[in-house]
Design an enzyme around this catalytic site. Structure first.
Site, PDB file in Angstrom:
ATOM      1  N   GLY A  59      13.101   6.697  -7.753  1.00 48.75           N
ATOM      2  CA  GLY A  59      13.085   5.925  -6.528  1.00 48.75           C
ATOM      3  C   GLY A  59      13.401   4.464  -6.823  1.00 48.75           C
ATOM      4  O   GLY A  59      13.262   3.989  -7.950  1.00 48.75           O
ATOM      5  N   CYS A  60      13.833   3.740  -5.794  1.00 48.75           N
ATOM      6  CA  CYS A  60      14.197   2.336  -6.007  1.00 48.75           C
ATOM      7  C   CYS A  60      12.979   1.492  -6.372  1.00 48.75           C
ATOM      8  O   CYS A  60      13.046   0.654  -7.283  1.00 48.75           O
ATOM      9  CB  CYS A  60      14.894   1.775  -4.778  1.00 48.75           C
ATOM     10  SG  CYS A  60      14.011   2.074  -3.227  1.00 48.75           S
TER      11      CYS A  60
END
Length: 343
Positions: A158-159
């Protein structure tokens, strides 16, 4: 003049690549990066809701002149690799089918990021292909580069975990984490193309707010990776939305297990990231404009007067936080230079 309808490849391609879910933000960007990649041939872009539309009509700035089609696995047998940009839950069955065809897969969803199945079920629900979890490699390139060279299935982080773990990894590797608070801020593209109220101009203009304050599903992902580095510590993680299109800024406040000076911690970070092409240790706190539309993560570290370490990281959530990192990893999986098509 070059033919914009023909992909500008440099000789024979190293792989024929499919992007599934190319009508979303991350899928569309992945398609654009591969379209301009000198050694990856983009053979198909798929979408259920936008089938029949050309991708460069849906996203004019990306200039990918291919028509979106519905995914047909029977026609995907000659695909060497795929980037799957589906939401969590929907991704796993498609990933399993593509792996069954022998394709290398880079998944952009959360379906293969968490190694512990009960933890996945708590945050996301039932898993569509649990038999593939053990073989998936977590795609944070700077931590798992050698494993990625041999991987057949990669779970793109995930970012928020990408930015947070890169900001904290040097401390975790030295066993210096005692308490961690992460204050993360992101533009609205992080909510996806169908982001609901968060995407409405009236709610976001001249506004900013925290969300998922009692527990965000990226927190166990961050804790998993810090523990793998030797920094098993509970994390307080609070994300915020900003009135920006894209970009992410993570502020990490760390109580260390032993005192460390600013000079020592800066040296630690500079040594850790000295050979990394896409992580820069910078001399001032970074901003999201510094990294927009690129695959770099900028990290700044200092020590405040009471001894707490402050580590800041900025990245483009669609690039290093998703599609750029996906292609970085695909390059490694195919034996290519990891920066190819990204610099």
């Amino acid at each position: 003049m070059p033919d914009r309808n023909t992909q500008p490849l440099d000789g024979e391609p190293a792989a024929r690549v499919l992007v599934a879910g190319a009508s979303g933000f991350t899928g569309a960007l992945a398609a654009q990066i591969i379209w301009r990649h000198p050694k990856l041939e983009l053979v198909a872009v798929t979408s259920r809701g936008d089938a029949g539309t050309r991708l460069d009509s849906l996203y004019p700035r990306y200039r990918v002149p291919l028509e979106l089609t519905e995914l047909d696995l029977e026609r995907a047998e000659d695909v060497d690799a795929a980037i799957v940009a589906y939401p969590h839950g929907a991704s796993a069955p498609t990933v399993a089918a593509l792996r069954g065809l022998g394709a290398l897969v880079v998944d952009l969803s959360a379906d293969f990021r968490l190694r512990d199945l009960p933890t996945y079920r708590r945050w996301y629900g039932e898993h569509g292909a649990p038999e593939l979890l053990e073989g998936a490699v977590y795609g944070l390139t700077e931590l798992y580069r050698e494993q990625l060279r041999e991987a057949e299935l990669v779970a793109t982080p995930g970012c928020y975990p990408t930015a947070s773990v890169l900001a904290l990894a040097p401390l975790a590797e030295r066993g210096l984490l005692a308490d961690v608070v992460i204050d993360a801020k992101q533009g609205v593209s992080g909510a996806g193309r169908g982001g609901g109220d968060a995407m409405h101009y009236a709610s976001m203009d001249e506004n900013a707010f925290p969300y998922k304050t009692e527990g965000h599903r990226h927190r166990p992902e961050i804790e998993q990776e810090l523990e793998a580095l030797g920094g098993a510590v509970p994390v307080t993680f609070v994300p915020h939305l900003l009135p920006l299109d894209q970009g992410e800024l993570t502020s990490c406040y760390v109580q260390t297990s032993e005192p460390i000076s600013k000079q020592e911690v800066v040296a630690l970070y500079e040594e850790r990231y000295a050979e990394e092409r896409f992580v820069r240790v910078v001399e001032r706190p970074p901003g999201v404009r510094d990294v927009r539309d690129g695959n770099e993560c900028h990290v700044y570290v200092t020590v405040e007067e009471r001894g707490r370490v402050l580590a800041f990281s900025a990245l483009d959530n669609l690039w290093k936080g998703a599609s750029g990192q996906a292609v970085q990893n695909l390059n490694l999986m195919l034996g290519l230079d990891e920066g190819m098509g990204l610099e």
